[in-house]
Design a protein around this motif. Sequence first.
Motif, PDB file in Angstrom:
ATOM      1  N   MET A  99      -0.643  -1.264  25.069  1.00 29.94           N
ATOM      2  CA  MET A  99      -1.599  -1.676  24.054  1.00 29.94           C
ATOM      3  C   MET A  99      -0.914  -2.626  23.072  1.00 29.94           C
ATOM      4  O   MET A  99       0.133  -2.309  22.529  1.00 29.94           O
ATOM      5  CB  MET A  99      -2.143  -0.450  23.320  1.00 29.94           C
ATOM      6  N   ASP A 100      -1.499  -3.809  22.897  1.00 26.98           N
ATOM      7  CA  ASP A 100      -0.909  -4.836  22.044  1.00 26.98           C
ATOM      8  C   ASP A 100      -1.411  -4.661  20.616  1.00 26.98           C
ATOM      9  O   ASP A 100      -2.521  -5.076  20.277  1.00 26.98           O
ATOM     10  CB  ASP A 100      -1.271  -6.227  22.574  1.00 26.98           C
ATOM     11  N   ILE A 101      -0.574  -4.033  19.762  1.00 24.41           N
ATOM     12  CA  ILE A 101      -0.929  -3.823  18.365  1.00 24.41           C
ATOM     13  C   ILE A 101       0.156  -4.430  17.492  1.00 24.41           C
ATOM     14  O   ILE A 101       1.338  -4.151  17.662  1.00 24.41           O
ATOM     15  CB  ILE A 101      -1.088  -2.320  18.041  1.00 24.41           C
ATOM     16  N   ASN A 102      -0.251  -5.268  16.564  1.00 26.01           N
ATOM     17  CA  ASN A 102       0.675  -5.919  15.652  1.00 26.01           C
ATOM     18  C   ASN A 102       1.419  -4.875  14.824  1.00 26.01           C
ATOM     19  O   ASN A 102       0.813  -3.964  14.255  1.00 26.01           O
ATOM     20  CB  ASN A 102      -0.123  -6.857  14.731  1.00 26.01           C
ATOM     21  N   PHE A 103       2.730  -5.033  14.728  1.00 28.27           N
ATOM     22  CA  PHE A 103       3.529  -4.072  13.962  1.00 28.27           C
ATOM     23  C   PHE A 103       3.083  -4.008  12.509  1.00 28.27           C
ATOM     24  O   PHE A 103       3.222  -2.960  11.859  1.00 28.27           O
ATOM     25  CB  PHE A 103       5.016  -4.429  14.036  1.00 28.27           C
ATOM     26  N   GLU A 104       2.569  -5.104  11.976  1.00 23.15           N
ATOM     27  CA  GLU A 104       2.129  -5.113  10.584  1.00 23.15           C
ATOM     28  C   GLU A 104       1.058  -4.067  10.328  1.00 23.15           C
ATOM     29  O   GLU A 104       0.972  -3.501   9.228  1.00 23.15           O
ATOM     30  CB  GLU A 104       1.608  -6.505  10.206  1.00 23.15           C
ATOM     31  N   LEU A 105       0.237  -3.779  11.338  1.00 19.56           N
ATOM     32  CA  LEU A 105      -0.802  -2.759  11.173  1.00 19.56           C
ATOM     33  C   LEU A 105      -0.165  -1.385  10.990  1.00 19.56           C
ATOM     34  O   LEU A 105      -0.616  -0.575  10.174  1.00 19.56           O
ATOM     35  CB  LEU A 105      -1.750  -2.753  12.373  1.00 19.56           C
ATOM     36  N   TYR A 106       0.893  -1.124  11.749  1.00 20.34           N
ATOM     37  CA  TYR A 106       1.597   0.151  11.609  1.00 20.34           C
ATOM     38  C   TYR A 106       2.315   0.228  10.264  1.00 20.34           C
ATOM     39  O   TYR A 106       2.435   1.296   9.664  1.00 20.34           O
ATOM     40  CB  TYR A 106       2.601   0.333  12.745  1.00 20.34           C
ATOM     41  N   LYS A 107       2.800  -0.914   9.799  1.00 19.74           N
ATOM     42  CA  LYS A 107       3.465  -0.960   8.501  1.00 19.74           C
ATOM     43  C   LYS A 107       2.487  -0.594   7.390  1.00 19.74           C
ATOM     44  O   LYS A 107       2.815   0.184   6.482  1.00 19.74           O
ATOM     45  CB  LYS A 107       4.034  -2.363   8.272  1.00 19.74           C
ATOM     46  N   VAL A 108       1.266  -1.139   7.472  1.00 19.54           N
ATOM     47  CA  VAL A 108       0.238  -0.818   6.486  1.00 19.54           C
ATOM     48  C   VAL A 108      -0.153   0.656   6.603  1.00 19.54           C
ATOM     49  O   VAL A 108      -0.284   1.371   5.609  1.00 19.54           O
ATOM     50  CB  VAL A 108      -1.000  -1.712   6.669  1.00 19.54           C
ATOM     51  N   PHE A 109      -0.313   1.119   7.850  1.00 22.33           N
ATOM     52  CA  PHE A 109      -0.655   2.526   8.065  1.00 22.33           C
ATOM     53  C   PHE A 109       0.401   3.438   7.445  1.00 22.33           C
ATOM     54  O   PHE A 109       0.079   4.417   6.754  1.00 22.33           O
ATOM     55  CB  PHE A 109      -0.767   2.827   9.562  1.00 22.33           C
ATOM     56  N   TYR A 110       1.668   3.126   7.663  1.00 26.84           N
ATOM     57  CA  TYR A 110       2.757   3.960   7.138  1.00 26.84           C
ATOM     58  C   TYR A 110       2.707   4.014   5.621  1.00 26.84           C
ATOM     59  O   TYR A 110       2.898   5.080   5.018  1.00 26.84           O
ATOM     60  CB  TYR A 110       4.101   3.404   7.611  1.00 26.84           C
ATOM     61  N   CYS A 111       2.461   2.899   4.992  1.00 34.99           N
ATOM     62  CA  CYS A 111       2.445   2.840   3.537  1.00 34.99           C
ATOM     63  C   CYS A 111       1.280   3.656   2.968  1.00 34.99           C
ATOM     64  O   CYS A 111       1.423   4.388   1.986  1.00 34.99           O
ATOM     65  CB  CYS A 111       2.356   1.391   3.078  1.00 34.99           C
ATOM     66  N   VAL A 112       0.113   3.552   3.595  1.00 36.84           N
ATOM     67  CA  VAL A 112      -1.038   4.329   3.137  1.00 36.84           C
ATOM     68  C   VAL A 112      -0.817   5.818   3.409  1.00 36.84           C
ATOM     69  O   VAL A 112      -1.110   6.675   2.571  1.00 36.84           O
ATOM     70  CB  VAL A 112      -2.339   3.861   3.831  1.00 36.84           C
ATOM     71  N   ALA A 113      -0.245   6.125   4.579  1.00 34.97           N
ATOM     72  CA  ALA A 113      -0.048   7.524   4.970  1.00 34.97           C
ATOM     73  C   ALA A 113       0.966   8.231   4.083  1.00 34.97           C
ATOM     74  O   ALA A 113       0.860   9.436   3.839  1.00 34.97           O
ATOM     75  CB  ALA A 113       0.402   7.603   6.426  1.00 34.97           C
ATOM     76  N   THR A 114       1.964   7.504   3.600  1.00 31.07           N
ATOM     77  CA  THR A 114       3.004   8.136   2.768  1.00 31.07           C
ATOM     78  C   THR A 114       2.621   8.168   1.290  1.00 31.07           C
ATOM     79  O   THR A 114       3.124   9.007   0.548  1.00 31.07           O
ATOM     80  CB  THR A 114       4.354   7.411   2.928  1.00 31.07           C
ATOM     81  N   THR A 115       1.731   7.279   0.860  1.00 35.20           N
ATOM     82  CA  THR A 115       1.276   7.285  -0.541  1.00 35.20           C
ATOM     83  C   THR A 115      -0.073   7.965  -0.706  1.00 35.20           C
ATOM     84  O   THR A 115      -0.418   8.398  -1.802  1.00 35.20           O
ATOM     85  CB  THR A 115       1.158   5.852  -1.086  1.00 35.20           C
ATOM     86  N   LEU A 116      -0.811   8.057   0.406  1.00 34.16           N
ATOM     87  CA  LEU A 116      -2.186   8.590   0.389  1.00 34.16           C
ATOM     88  C   LEU A 116      -3.028   7.875  -0.662  1.00 34.16           C
ATOM     89  O   LEU A 116      -3.820   8.478  -1.384  1.00 34.16           O
ATOM     90  CB  LEU A 116      -2.186  10.103   0.158  1.00 34.16           C
ATOM     91  N   SER A 117      -2.819   6.547  -0.705  1.00 37.25           N
ATOM     92  CA  SER A 117      -3.547   5.730  -1.661  1.00 37.25           C
ATOM     93  C   SER A 117      -3.622   4.297  -1.157  1.00 37.25           C
ATOM     94  O   SER A 117      -2.585   3.673  -0.904  1.00 37.25           O
ATOM     95  CB  SER A 117      -2.859   5.766  -3.030  1.00 37.25           C
ATOM     96  N   PHE A 118      -4.847   3.767  -1.014  1.00 36.20           N
ATOM     97  CA  PHE A 118      -5.013   2.386  -0.583  1.00 36.20           C
ATOM     98  C   PHE A 118      -4.563   1.431  -1.686  1.00 36.20           C
ATOM     99  O   PHE A 118      -3.963   0.394  -1.408  1.00 36.20           O
ATOM    100  CB  PHE A 118      -6.481   2.119  -0.225  1.00 36.20           C
ATOM    101  N   SER A 119      -4.823   1.796  -2.930  1.00 33.76           N
ATOM    102  CA  SER A 119      -4.436   0.913  -4.039  1.00 33.76           C
ATOM    103  C   SER A 119      -2.916   0.865  -4.200  1.00 33.76           C
ATOM    104  O   SER A 119      -2.345  -0.216  -4.423  1.00 33.76           O
ATOM    105  CB  SER A 119      -5.090   1.377  -5.345  1.00 33.76           C
ATOM    106  N   GLU A 120      -2.246   2.024  -4.073  1.00 35.10           N
ATOM    107  CA  GLU A 120      -0.797   2.048  -4.193  1.00 35.10           C
ATOM    108  C   GLU A 120      -0.156   1.286  -3.040  1.00 35.10           C
ATOM    109  O   GLU A 120       0.845   0.583  -3.221  1.00 35.10           O
ATOM    110  CB  GLU A 120      -0.294   3.491  -4.213  1.00 35.10           C
ATOM    111  N   ALA A 121      -0.732   1.414  -1.837  1.00 33.37           N
ATOM    112  CA  ALA A 121      -0.206   0.689  -0.675  1.00 33.37           C
ATOM    113  C   ALA A 121      -0.330  -0.815  -0.882  1.00 33.37           C
ATOM    114  O   ALA A 121       0.578  -1.576  -0.522  1.00 33.37           O
ATOM    115  CB  ALA A 121      -0.944   1.122   0.583  1.00 33.37           C
TER     116      ALA A 121
END
Length: 294
Positions: free
Chosen positions: A1-23
């Motif tokens: 599956m071709d998924i841009n790493f940047e998407l995982y980077k954004v996911f990681y930031c949201v998942a660890t902060t549990l905040s879209f605004s903080e991410a």
Amino acid sequence: MDINFELYKVFYCVATTLSFSEASKRLYISQSAVSQSIKALEQKLQRSLFIRNTKKVSLTPAGQLLLKHVEPAVNLINRGENQLLDTKSLGFGQLHIGASDTICRYFLVPYLKQFHQKFPDVPIKVTNATSPACVELLNQGKTDLIVTNYPNSRLNHSCLRKTVLKFHDAFIANPAYFDFGEQEISFQDLKRCPILMLSKKSATSEFLHNLFLQHQLELIPEIELNSNDLLIDLARIGLGIAFIPDYCLSGSDRDLVRLHIKESIPSRNIAVSINDRLPVSASAEEFLKLLPET
């Protein structure tokens, strides 16, 4: 599956902060871009990763599973970047160790001093956590190595690099309050006394509870703390009988005595472990050379 790493980077930031605004602040992109990236990732994976409402954000079971795999990858990339960019340390990069405060104070300090003297330009970071929690840090790729009590039910034996100290645990008390003299004390006798010990999240607590269960006894401690030093202080003022590693004891402490226990208490070890799924950093290898092996 071709998924841009940047998407995982954004996911990681949201998942660890549990905040879209903080991410969005940490990633220097708009909150809308964060939301669009998460939506794109969810569409590609065909799974919902977050539960969103007006007050908070939380991970779905699928999101929790994905984070367990993404987090070590992100940490590994960060470690690699740090090593390449840190020219002062000749590519060694930061040395990151996970260990309890007791192991840091009573075992690690002289070796940290030796390493710092030998490699003064290498930054040293130590994260304090219980032995089980250190294993989680290691699995997530957040540390280069961990120094923990062993046996450790959370630790995969393949991660064990070497044992560096053999020790025995001891029950200690102030004889002014608990005067057993030379009498042998059984576990059954101890159940009638206030027991002071580390919290249930520690490997030491798991060890002692299992030891009592092997003799068909249930251990109900009077006080549970996160510090062996504080347990020693409370035993000194007579609040109970403390269970601590013998390497924490001072031979000059006249207020405390080691009780003679009828049952045999197996020895344990302090052990060093690495993540066997990740490359060992040069700084970690050099630190390992300084440590003894039992």
